[in-house]
Design a protein around this motif. Sequence first.
Motif, mmCIF file in Angstrom:
data_model
loop_
_atom_site.group_PDB
_atom_site.id
_atom_site.type_symbol
_atom_site.label_atom_id
_atom_site.label_comp_id
_atom_site.label_asym_id
_atom_site.label_seq_id
_atom_site.Cartn_x
_atom_site.Cartn_y
_atom_site.Cartn_z
ATOM 1 N N UNK A 7 8.131 -14.034 -1.269
ATOM 2 C CA UNK A 7 8.400 -12.902 -2.069
ATOM 3 C C UNK A 7 7.133 -12.414 -2.922
ATOM 4 N N UNK A 8 6.231 -13.485 -3.314
ATOM 5 C CA UNK A 8 5.065 -13.311 -4.196
ATOM 6 C C UNK A 8 4.071 -12.629 -3.157
ATOM 7 N N UNK A 9 4.080 -13.108 -2.043
ATOM 8 C CA UNK A 9 3.191 -12.454 -0.849
ATOM 9 C C UNK A 9 3.411 -11.115 -0.729
ATOM 10 N N UNK A 10 4.687 -10.361 -0.601
ATOM 11 C CA UNK A 10 4.961 -9.002 -0.241
ATOM 12 C C UNK A 10 4.452 -8.094 -1.555
ATOM 13 N N UNK A 11 4.972 -8.865 -2.610
ATOM 14 C CA UNK A 11 4.476 -7.955 -3.852
ATOM 15 C C UNK A 11 3.200 -7.954 -4.013
ATOM 16 N N UNK A 12 2.366 -8.932 -3.753
ATOM 17 C CA UNK A 12 0.815 -8.835 -4.070
ATOM 18 C C UNK A 12 0.347 -7.669 -3.120
ATOM 19 N N UNK A 51 3.849 3.833 2.527
ATOM 20 C CA UNK A 51 3.673 4.223 4.120
ATOM 21 C C UNK A 51 3.058 3.125 4.743
ATOM 22 N N UNK A 52 1.813 2.729 4.062
ATOM 23 C CA UNK A 52 0.707 2.060 4.830
ATOM 24 C C UNK A 52 1.333 0.475 4.844
ATOM 25 N N UNK A 53 1.702 0.041 3.797
ATOM 26 C CA UNK A 53 2.257 -1.538 3.811
ATOM 27 C C UNK A 53 3.489 -1.834 4.348
ATOM 28 N N UNK A 54 4.414 -0.891 4.631
ATOM 29 C CA UNK A 54 5.790 -1.004 5.059
ATOM 30 C C UNK A 54 5.742 -1.935 6.546
ATOM 31 N N UNK A 55 4.922 -1.402 7.247
ATOM 32 C CA UNK A 55 4.805 -2.206 8.572
ATOM 33 C C UNK A 55 4.438 -3.440 8.593
ATOM 34 N N UNK A 56 3.510 -3.773 7.863
ATOM 35 C CA UNK A 56 3.221 -5.510 7.636
ATOM 36 C C UNK A 56 4.034 -6.174 7.032
#
Length: 900
Positions: free
Chosen positions: A799-804, A829-834
């Motif tokens: 979860x920390x990874x996504x937040x960062x 928009x940019x980070x949703x896919x990864x």
Amino acid sequence: MNQDSRKPTLRERFNISRLAIQHFRFTILFWIAITIAGLLAFSSLKYALFPEITFPVIVVNAQAPFETVLETQTQLTIPIEQPLKSISGFRDVASTSYPGRAIVNVFFDVGTSLVKSSERVEKALDKLSLPQGTTYEVIAVNLNETGVISYAVVSDHKSLEDLTAIANQKILPKLADLPGVLKANLLGDGSSIDPQDKEENSSPLTQKYPTLVRFNGQEGLAIQVIKESRANTLDVVSQVEKTIGELQPLLPDVTLTLAETQAEYIREATQATIDSLILAIILAVLVIFPFLESFRATFITALAIPISLLATCIIMAIFGFNLETITLLALALVIGIVVDDGIVDVENIARHIDQGETPKQAALKGTEEIGLAVTASTLTIAAVFIPVAFMGGGVGKFFKPFGLTVSAAVLFSLLVARTLSPVLASRWLKPRKQRKQNQNQREFPLISSYQNLLDWSLHHRRIVMVIALISFIIGVALIPLIPKGFIPNLNRGEFNIVYTSPLPKRLLTLDSPQPPTVTPPSGQTGAFDWISQLANSPQTFLLRKTIRVGKEFETILQDIPEIESYYTVAGVQGEPTKGKIYVNLKHDRQLTTDEVKTLVREKLPKLKRVTFSVEDIPFIQTEAEKPLQIAIKGNNLITLKDFAQTLKTRVQDFPRLKDVALSNQDDEGENTYKLERLGGQPVIYLSANLASSKVGLEDAAKEIERAAKPILPPDITLQRWGSSAQSNDVLMTFGRTLALSIILMLVVLIVSFGRILEPIVIILSLPLSIVGAMLGLLITQSDFGVISLIGLIFLVGLLDKNAVLLLDYINQLRQAGKSREEAILETGAVRLRPIMMTTASTILGMLPLALGWGAGAELRQPMAVAIIGGLITSSLLSLIVVPVLYTLLEDGWIKMFKKH
């Protein structure tokens, strides 16, 4: 301004990817070398079920000319106990007193040197002035030195005397010579051969406690091979199997049949975990392609998995770890993380290529953008798991291989993602000129919907935070409904029936002397007649009674179609009244191990004054046999006995418990002729088995403690013992470890971001995973114990990874001149896919473990279920809550709530 003429930024200066791209030949050669070394390291790793841990116990076996148990305890047992408590490494002392005999078990901290502990005990006893005529021996016992394989030795034509001679002359010496074998015991006549004694003694036989043996209803002998504590179980068993295979043709009229072994289950469980690991890798890779729509990008990303895992094998080999359930779980766990780093890097590079940049430009710019986020998030995962590797006590020793394996794997995955992946991307990726026009149309509705939801959330922050708080409260509220334990029970296809035959009535008072010599009945044949020739003693009389009880139980077992074989030993651990029947089930059975145990428990005859217990095979050997054992301690023997009986009456019908018993009684409440002490106080042990694998050990222990609390006298105390003590220690130890992990993670984040705002946002968003994790455990009725706690610690890191990823890009866009809201919406928009890719790959990577396929599935499933459930809720919530919490804290949310 020309990019090469401007001053490099901090991100560019510390971008290891730039160096890797500039020296791409060295980078590729380095990882080829690591891969080759990893293959060699992997081939050297051994298979095992669990980490090798030393559980040191020193046994003092003393005898003196006393006729009563009270005299023995007062004048022999207690004087021996007193000086032992001050020995270095001392953990606890337990003793049992019989008329004229004291057995004192001194337990030392896990990992304490057995040799040094034994020397310290002998030194302390040398200074004692013991009663005249006292003799004693000090025996060093390592609970990890276990019997790994046993063979029944039977014959239709030869007597037991002949079988004994054959075993001693032709079988035992061969087995004792094998590497890793501590000793080979011959059961049925009480002899063993010890490799350490072979050169010192003219006779290779050392007398041990006599036993009687039966296999599938036939009297005979048994050979038990005990491994050295550091020897690999599968290696020892393979050598024993090969040796027995070579000996069998040379022994006409003698049949050597496998009676009991740990190896088969270890092989099945490790192979099942490896199969799940391979399937996890395949699924994690397959999910990447639909997002990247490029075989080259998918291959570059997937390449990180085998390289990182093989590099991790180098670390495992250096530290002497095995490929066991725990380390294989660690490797399966990191599949998602290993592929995540590559996904984020390659996806960002591919996005820049799609925007018209050359592959090399895209690799440089993409890695600079994402470098801080990937490095910070991966280092925090390592920071989360490093404390797991250094937990104290037995739990810490058990999970050291796990923590170090995970930490090594994520650090190697970071290096691969920051060096090899950009190099390959800069050389192999091509602009996707033929990219389908409708891809943006497919992605646009999802991105557009997410941006709309994000925009609404930023203007309704209180509602969002209330939803987040409610989800957290629901998650916490679910915890009491989930079974709690130490390590899940396994459907191993084997179990033990442990029983105690009755003593003569005249021996059942505290002041009874030792029984007189008993002459066996004339005309007795077979084992009974032969064993009477060994020693015409009361022990022989009791052994005959014990084996007769075993025969009566066998009549029930032979009629149950799910049972493959049963192996009976009378005289277990030197106690002539104690017997054990090892039951092995068929592979193609219709019933589970739990169901067969229940059937056996119902069908076994209720013999007068005979106690029996249907028990799981313990996969971590402790000082207790049954998983649930409560030590009832008090100085007043009368009060102690009365309270123990009252408590037993209260709990014996609890539906979670089976085979409830007191250590000082038989099934009719008659006292045995022994006195026990624990920690310097008189003790009576209340023990029980769990009704099924769905019952949590921690829940059952707390149920007994709650039943005892209202009636507990002031001078009586309760102490957990064995596995039930470990389950409590595990929860407390993991609680402290989780707190330390979060502190270390916070430090890494503060260093990475250079301020406290983002780390606080990330820490406050961590509980978002708990509701999904708890729901998963509740639905599957998986234990909230060691394995699921590991899953929760993993979720903290993920979860920390996504937040960062979100917060780092928001800051980059704001530094480029965009407003806070614009930066948040564009980041979405940019980070949703990864984020979707990493979440999907991790969930699919955990799916084979969560489905519960193969041997040992009960051990793997809780972790996977907790991770999948937690990922689903945390990913959905964090995509909204993290940006909202970020704005709230920056605006001073305390002030905002005061205004409203």
